[in-house]
Enzyme design. Structure first.
Site, PDB file in Angstrom:
ATOM      1  N   GLU A 133       5.593   5.214 -27.456  1.00 28.58           N
ATOM      2  CA  GLU A 133       5.884   6.006 -26.265  1.00 28.58           C
ATOM      3  C   GLU A 133       6.959   7.030 -26.599  1.00 28.58           C
ATOM      4  OE1 GLU A 133       6.481   3.885 -22.596  1.00 28.58           O
ATOM      5  OE2 GLU A 133       5.389   2.151 -23.352  1.00 28.58           O
TER       6      GLU A 133
ATOM      7  N   LYS B 153      -0.496  -7.399 -14.398  1.00 26.21           N
ATOM      8  CA  LYS B 153       0.474  -7.983 -15.328  1.00 26.21           C
ATOM      9  C   LYS B 153       1.874  -7.464 -14.977  1.00 26.21           C
ATOM     10  CE  LYS B 153       1.886  -4.701 -18.471  1.00 26.21           C
ATOM     11  NZ  LYS B 153       3.206  -4.501 -19.055  1.00 26.21           N
TER      12      LYS B 153
ATOM     13  N   LYS C   1       9.569   2.375 -27.611  1.00 32.66           N
ATOM     14  CA  LYS C   1       9.860   3.487 -26.714  1.00 32.66           C
ATOM     15  C   LYS C   1      10.759   4.500 -27.411  1.00 32.66           C
ATOM     16  CE  LYS C   1       9.429   1.122 -22.268  1.00 32.66           C
ATOM     17  NZ  LYS C   1       8.422   2.063 -21.772  1.00 32.66           N
TER      18      LYS C   1
ATOM     19  N   LYS D 297      -9.790   0.884 -20.719  1.00 31.44           N
ATOM     20  CA  LYS D 297      -9.893   2.178 -21.389  1.00 31.44           C
ATOM     21  C   LYS D 297     -11.211   2.233 -22.157  1.00 31.44           C
ATOM     22  CE  LYS D 297      -4.893   2.839 -21.905  1.00 31.44           C
ATOM     23  NZ  LYS D 297      -4.765   4.082 -21.125  1.00 31.44           N
TER      24      LYS D 297
ATOM     25  N   HIS E  20      -1.093  -6.391 -23.640  1.00 35.34           N
ATOM     26  CA  HIS E  20      -1.956  -5.308 -24.109  1.00 35.34           C
ATOM     27  C   HIS E  20      -2.391  -5.482 -25.568  1.00 35.34           C
ATOM     28  CE1 HIS E  20      -1.031  -3.437 -20.419  1.00 35.34           C
ATOM     29  NE2 HIS E  20       0.045  -2.776 -20.771  1.00 35.34           N
TER      30      HIS E  20
ATOM     31  N   ALA F 266       0.798  -1.229   0.000  1.00 36.97           N
ATOM     32  CA  ALA F 266       0.000   0.000   0.000  1.00 36.97           C
ATOM     33  C   ALA F 266       0.828   1.275   0.000  1.00 36.97           C
ATOM     34  CB  ALA F 266      -0.939  -0.001   1.204  1.00 36.97           C
ATOM     35  N   SER F 267       2.101   1.187   0.409  1.00 37.03           N
ATOM     36  CA  SER F 267       2.927   2.399   0.413  1.00 37.03           C
ATOM     37  C   SER F 267       3.693   2.585  -0.888  1.00 37.03           C
ATOM     38  CB  SER F 267       3.908   2.357   1.592  1.00 37.03           C
ATOM     39  OG  SER F 267       4.760   1.223   1.490  1.00 37.03           O
TER      40      SER F 267
ATOM     41  N   HIS G 100      -4.823  -3.289 -17.618  1.00 37.62           N
ATOM     42  CA  HIS G 100      -5.534  -2.012 -17.523  1.00 37.62           C
ATOM     43  C   HIS G 100      -5.894  -1.424 -18.885  1.00 37.62           C
ATOM     44  CE1 HIS G 100      -1.298  -0.637 -17.808  1.00 37.62           C
ATOM     45  NE2 HIS G 100      -1.820   0.365 -18.489  1.00 37.62           N
TER      46      HIS G 100
ATOM     47  N   LYS H  82       3.715   9.996 -28.233  1.00 36.26           N
ATOM     48  CA  LYS H  82       2.937   9.047 -27.434  1.00 36.26           C
ATOM     49  C   LYS H  82       1.606   8.842 -28.137  1.00 36.26           C
ATOM     50  CE  LYS H  82       0.974   8.356 -22.794  1.00 36.26           C
ATOM     51  NZ  LYS H  82       1.670   7.089 -22.517  1.00 36.26           N
TER      52      LYS H  82
END
Length: 446
Positions: free
Chosen positions: A191, A123, A298, A157, A215, A13-14, A153, A303
């Site tokens: 990217e 992932k 990359k 989208k 992805h 969590a941190s 994720h 982007k």
């Protein structure tokens, strides 16, 4: 589908993921009234915090501050949950290094996290076919597939979720979505930046593992799958798996940007690829003969993630007797702007039959007044509801690794200049997406 009274446990969590993505998404769910007020969040990690010092560290203020708690270490974690109240379900989000997913699942089970638990993992799901199978096998020692939520994720989208609606809710597109009308499909994911501070992780991965195996294969499956019998998660997964089974990689070219080996935490002799392009085919009646191209990299100066679907030319008759008409295109932009653009021919006003190409575009940002949910907000909400539609199954992950396995760790990449998209080594006639990049902001677009 209503959300039950829930405890949300954030392992790690941190860390950065929890701070930047998970906690803001949970706060948003509280603010929108999606999470009931009697739901609670418990942060977990190795660092020592009190409830208040944890809330201060993650910058929590306002009415929901008291809903967030903290527990150090694994020992006594389940008892802490029990002391916070009675919950119908417990959602455990592993914001942890992937190498500890299996061992953490075992520890959670031993602590008492069992029947009423949903386990969310991020992932990568393994680093190759062997490790993916080992991870899935380890997780299933303690939890059923219905309890395991593998997050990609990208699938959350809005522009990607809209692909199935675009295809199956519009009769003007569904009939032409096949090899009789479509000439080629291109998926690009670029990217602007290099590896930055992620050099240590990325050099052990490479762009094929980081982007294509998860992805972009998932995106391709949604774009090309057959219509499911229903919108139930298992039916959608069934059709995605059929695509992955029929997928064949014909060519793969890799490159590395100049200066990569001088980046922090990168070995001076690294052969990790930072750019890859592939030519694929889907061996099915719908898609046979249609080349599919994927490219991602990359440090290419921009982007952008986009899909370009090029349709076949109209016959050499009427307005196309000289075969000069541009091919129609359907362009789906995922980032930086979410939009759908249809490239089509129109008559130039005042002329007899002179034709030009015109764009019709749909842009999310200008079409909807409300907030577009963040990907993690959507995924957390679905996990709380028990909806696995946007999560990846064990079989999907293993199929993807099986297809990509021969192209992992190829080594000996070519070089490309930082800040530029490399020249393609495939036979693709790449669509120039740069002229469409600002369509969402151009008020003069049709």
């Amino acid at each position: 589908m209503s959300i039950q009274k829930s405890a949300i446990v954030i392992m790690g969590a941190s860390g950065d993921l929890a701070h930047r993505k998970l906690i803001p998404s949970i706060v948003k769910l509280y603010e929108q009234g999606i999470i009931e007020k009697n739901c609670c969040v418990l942060g977990n990690g190795r660092s020592e915090f009190t409830d208040d010092s944890f809330r201060d560290k993650i910058g929590l203020t306002g009415p929901y501050r008291q809903k967030f708690h903290y527990h150090q270490g694994m020992e006594g974690l389940y008892e802490k949950i029990l002391s916070m109240g009675e919950f119908e379900q417990i959602i455990v989000f592993m914001a942890l290094p992937p190498r500890v997913y299996g061992s953490t699942a075992e520890q959670l089970y031993e602590q008492g996290f069992r029947e009423n638990v949903r386990l969310i993992i991020e992932k990568p799901f393994g680093t190759d076919l062997k490790s993916a199978r080992e991870l899935n096998s380890k997780l299933k020692e303690f939890y059923s597939e219905k309890q395991i939520y593998r997050i990609d994720h990208y699938l959350a989208k809005e522009s990607i979720q809209n692909i199935l609606v675009f295809r199956f809710a519009n009769n003007i597109f569904y009939p032409v979505w096949n090899n009789g009308f479509i000439e080629s499909i291109q998926i690009s994911a670029f990217e602007e930046l290099g590896v930055e501070s992620r050099g240590d992780y990325f050099d052990g991965s490479g762009i094929i593992r980081d982007m294509i195996q998860n992805h972009l294969f998932q995106l391709l499956a949604l774009l090309t799958m057959e219509a499911p019998v229903s919108l139930k998660p298992e039916e959608i997964r069934l059709q995605k798996m059929a695509i992955l089974k029929a997928l064949e990689i014909k060519e793969c070219k890799i490159k590395q940007y100049e200066g990569y080996q001088k980046e922090p935490k990168i070995p001076s002799d690294s052969e990790t690829e930072t750019y890859a392009e592939m030519k694929l085919e889907i061996n099915s009646f719908r898609w046979t003969g249609v080349p599919i191209y994927i490219r991602t990299g990359k440090a290419v100066g921009e982007k952008m993630t986009s899909i370009a679907i090029t349709l076949k030319k109209v016959p050499r008759l009427l307005f196309n007797q000289n075969n000069e008409l541009e091919k129609n295109k359907i362009l789906i932009q995922i980032q930086p702007d979410s939009s759908i653009i249809i490239d089509h021919s129109t008559k130039i006003p005042g002329s007899d039959k002179d034709i030009t190409t015109t764009d019709m575009d749909f842009c999310y940002s200008s079409s909807y007044n409300g907030d577009i949910p963040d990907a993690y907000q959507k995924l957390l909400q679905d996990a709380l509801k028990g909806d696995q539609t946007l999560f990846v199954s064990a079989e999907e992950t293993e199929l993807s690794w099986e297809k990509i396995q021969p192209f992992l760790d190829m080594g000996n990449p070519g070089l490309y200049r930082r800040g530029r998209i490399p020249k393609s080594e495939l036979d693709a006639d790449w669509v120039d997406m740069s002229k469409y990049a600002s369509a969402c902001h151009d008020e003069n677009q049709t």
